[in-house]
Design an enzyme around this catalytic site. Structure first.
Site, PDB file in Angstrom:
ATOM      1  N   ASP A 240       0.857  -1.199   0.000  1.00 14.57           N
ATOM      2  CA  ASP A 240       0.000   0.000   0.000  1.00 14.57           C
ATOM      3  C   ASP A 240       0.892   1.247   0.000  1.00 14.57           C
ATOM      4  OD1 ASP A 240      -2.045   1.791   0.385  1.00 14.57           O
ATOM      5  OD2 ASP A 240      -2.612   1.039   2.368  1.00 14.57           O
TER       6      ASP A 240
ATOM      7  N   LYS B 176       0.985   3.787  -2.241  1.00 15.55           N
ATOM      8  CA  LYS B 176       0.371   5.035  -2.729  1.00 15.55           C
ATOM      9  C   LYS B 176       1.409   5.913  -3.436  1.00 15.55           C
ATOM     10  CE  LYS B 176      -3.318   5.146   0.751  1.00 15.55           C
ATOM     11  NZ  LYS B 176      -2.942   4.097   1.696  1.00 15.55           N
TER      12      LYS B 176
ATOM     13  N   ASP C  82       4.263  10.391  -7.413  1.00 20.48           N
ATOM     14  CA  ASP C  82       5.175  11.423  -7.929  1.00 20.48           C
ATOM     15  C   ASP C  82       5.210  11.460  -9.465  1.00 20.48           C
ATOM     16  OD1 ASP C  82       7.367  13.329  -7.888  1.00 20.48           O
ATOM     17  OD2 ASP C  82       7.758  12.590  -5.866  1.00 20.48           O
ATOM     18  N   ILE C  83       6.189  12.166 -10.003  1.00 18.31           N
ATOM     19  CA  ILE C  83       6.348  12.210 -11.458  1.00 18.31           C
ATOM     20  C   ILE C  83       6.820  10.827 -11.942  1.00 18.31           C
ATOM     21  CG2 ILE C  83       6.894  14.675 -11.483  1.00 18.31           C
ATOM     22  CD1 ILE C  83       9.858  13.821 -12.029  1.00 18.31           C
ATOM     23  N   GLY C  84       6.600  10.563 -13.225  1.00 17.03           N
ATOM     24  CA  GLY C  84       6.896   9.235 -13.770  1.00 17.03           C
ATOM     25  C   GLY C  84       8.311   8.755 -13.513  1.00 17.03           C
ATOM     26  N   ASN C  85       9.288   9.616 -13.766  1.00 19.75           N
ATOM     27  CA  ASN C  85      10.688   9.223 -13.614  1.00 19.75           C
ATOM     28  C   ASN C  85      11.009   8.812 -12.176  1.00 19.75           C
ATOM     29  OD1 ASN C  85      13.487   9.099 -14.628  1.00 19.75           O
ATOM     30  ND2 ASN C  85      13.793  10.816 -13.219  1.00 19.75           N
ATOM     31  N   THR C  86      10.401   9.497 -11.217  1.00 20.68           N
ATOM     32  CA  THR C  86      10.652   9.181  -9.804  1.00 20.68           C
ATOM     33  C   THR C  86      10.007   7.855  -9.409  1.00 20.68           C
ATOM     34  OG1 THR C  86      10.826  11.510  -9.252  1.00 20.68           O
ATOM     35  CG2 THR C  86      10.300  10.026  -7.433  1.00 20.68           C
TER      36      THR C  86
ATOM     37  N   TYR D  44     -15.572   3.888   8.583  1.00 22.61           N
ATOM     38  CA  TYR D  44     -15.689   2.461   8.294  1.00 22.61           C
ATOM     39  C   TYR D  44     -17.030   2.075   7.703  1.00 22.61           C
ATOM     40  CZ  TYR D  44     -11.477   1.551  11.119  1.00 22.61           C
ATOM     41  OH  TYR D  44     -10.204   1.506  11.601  1.00 22.61           O
TER      42      TYR D  44
ATOM     43  N   ARG E  52      -7.093  -2.731  11.878  1.00 15.99           N
ATOM     44  CA  ARG E  52      -7.235  -2.804  13.332  1.00 15.99           C
ATOM     45  C   ARG E  52      -8.406  -3.659  13.782  1.00 15.99           C
ATOM     46  NH1 ARG E  52      -6.737   3.609  13.765  1.00 15.99           N
ATOM     47  NH2 ARG E  52      -7.521   3.306  11.640  1.00 15.99           N
TER      48      ARG E  52
HETATM   49  O1  6AU Z   1      -8.611  -0.930   9.076  1.00 15.75           O
HETATM   50  P1  6AU Z   1      -7.677   0.173   9.492  1.00 15.75           P
HETATM   51  O2  6AU Z   1      -8.365   1.510   9.659  1.00 15.75           O
HETATM   52  O3  6AU Z   1      -6.841  -0.183  10.687  1.00 15.75           O
HETATM   53  O4  6AU Z   1      -6.593   0.317   8.316  1.00 15.75           O
HETATM   54  C1  6AU Z   1      -6.949   0.695   7.016  1.00 15.75           C
HETATM   55  C2  6AU Z   1      -5.771   0.501   6.062  1.00 15.75           C
HETATM   56  C3  6AU Z   1      -4.573   1.397   6.370  1.00 15.75           C
HETATM   57  C4  6AU Z   1      -4.716   2.558   5.397  1.00 15.75           C
HETATM   58  O5  6AU Z   1      -3.465   3.094   5.016  1.00 15.75           O
HETATM   59  C5  6AU Z   1      -5.432   1.916   4.198  1.00 15.75           C
HETATM   60  O6  6AU Z   1      -6.194   0.816   4.736  1.00 15.75           O
HETATM   61  N1  6AU Z   1      -6.360   2.815   3.457  1.00 15.75           N
HETATM   62  C6  6AU Z   1      -6.272   2.959   2.056  1.00 15.75           C
HETATM   63  C7  6AU Z   1      -5.541   2.070   1.168  1.00 15.75           C
HETATM   64  C8  6AU Z   1      -5.546   0.649   1.334  1.00 15.75           C
HETATM   65  O7  6AU Z   1      -5.052   2.485   0.152  1.00 15.75           O
HETATM   66  C9  6AU Z   1      -7.022   3.945   1.415  1.00 15.75           C
HETATM   67  C10 6AU Z   1      -7.987   4.677   2.136  1.00 15.75           C
HETATM   68  O8  6AU Z   1      -8.709   5.482   1.587  1.00 15.75           O
HETATM   69  N2  6AU Z   1      -8.138   4.422   3.463  1.00 15.75           N
HETATM   70  C11 6AU Z   1      -7.382   3.500   4.138  1.00 15.75           C
HETATM   71  O9  6AU Z   1      -7.603   3.302   5.346  1.00 15.75           O
HETATM   72  O10 6AU Z   1      -3.394   0.668   6.065  1.00 15.75           O
END
Ligand code: 6AU
Length: 279
Positions: A95, A97, A100-104, A225, A243
């Site tokens: 995860d 995410k 950045d720019i393409g090269n990076t 959630y 969690r």
């Molecule tokens: O169930 P949690 O709240 O303990 O954890 C949620 C996990 C975390 C976040 O970094 C990730 O999901 N997350 C993401 C992802 C997966 O890209 C996007 C988002 O919008 N919300 C989110 O919680 O590891």
């Protein structure tokens, strides 16, 4: 841009039809293990990360990491993850995410300190910087000399679960458009619901929904959630819980309960599909 409670192919059918080998494998694992659960293993050291993968591995389809949280990241982390993924038959989703720019991002993804391409079947990215990031990672993943060709795929971060998220509207729509333009690398989204019509075999996008918890509505830092059932009913395919599972008194019991809830909702959804296609 919504697709709730509509006919949808089963994981098995999707594994047969999907053109991308990583999506095929994902659906096969889900079908074989009867699970659409992803554990978000947000641990900060290798020992706890690997212990979680070993303990919960039998109940999940995908193990999601935030590898830059691991204070003692090393060869042992990579070797351990790969070993457990094979032993328990799950995919690994980093995860990261990338944004950045393409090269990076090319350098962050393939090589670099975290060696993402070496061990992560799936990596997500945001298109905040425009189309170039997808083009760049697609180039890397489809290059003739890429050592993991056909074994790696991307997910676009199309929506976020946090209060006040700016990943909405035109941003989300652009993700949907871009995803279909890169079928050799992009297999789907991180989103709270389906963003394209139900899968019929072509242009089949896999949706991972996070922000999944069966006993809380959010946290004190803006997380929001929904339950596994609600995510699947809204058209998601894989439910990501952190969690709610790893911080429970009995994480194995929690994983089993989340797995059962997500799977039951999926079975209901495909049954609805069967009924409407028979009608
Ligand atoms: O169930 P949690 O709240 O303990 O954890 C949620 C996990 C975390 C976040 O970094 C990730 O999901 N997350 C993401 C992802 C997966 O890209 C996007 C988002 O919008 N919300 C989110 O919680 O590891």
């Amino acid at each position: 841009m919504s697709a709730t409670r509509q006919p949808q192919l089963s994981y098995h059918e999707r594994s047969l039809h999907h053109p991308h080998p990583v999506a095929k494998r994902l659906f096969e694992v889900a079908e074989q293990k009867k699970t659409n659960l992803v554990i978000s293993a947000d641990f900060t050291n290798t020992e706890e990360l690997l212990a979680c993968a070993d303990k919960l591995g039998p109940y999940i389809a995908v193990f999601k990491t935030h590898i830059d949280m691991i204070a003692d990241f090393s060869d042992e982390t990579v070797t351990g993850l790969k070993y457990l993924a094979e032993m328990h038959d799950f995919l690994i989703f980093e995860d990261r995410k990338l944004v950045d720019i393409g090269n990076t991002v090319q350098k962050q993804y393939h090589g670099g300190a975290l060696r993402l391409a070496e061990w992560a079947d799936l990596v997500n990215l945001s298109i905040l910087s425009g189309d170039g990031i997808v083009e760049a990672l697609d180039q890397t993943i489809t290059a003739p000399d890429f050592p993991y060709k056909g074994e790696r795929a991307l997910l676009l971060l199309a929506e976020m679960t946090t209060k006040g998220s700016r990943a909405v509207g035109a941003y989300t729509e652009q993700c949907v458009e871009l995803a279909t333009a890169y079928p050799n690398s992009v297999i789907g989204f991180v989103a709270t619901r389906a963003l394209t019509p139900p899968a019929t075999g072509s242009g089949d996008m896999v949706v991972f929904s996070t922000g999944i918890n069966m006993s809380a509505e959010g946290d004190t830092l803006g997380q929001q959630y929904q339950t596994p059932q609600s995510a699947i009913e809204r058209g998601s395919e894989f439910v990501i819980a952190g969690r709610g599972i790893y911080a429970a008194d009995d994480p194995v019991a929690a994983a089993k309960a989340y797995r059962a809830s997500g799977w039951e909702a999926y079975v209901q959804r495909t049954r609805q599909g069967d009924k409407s296609s028979a009608a």
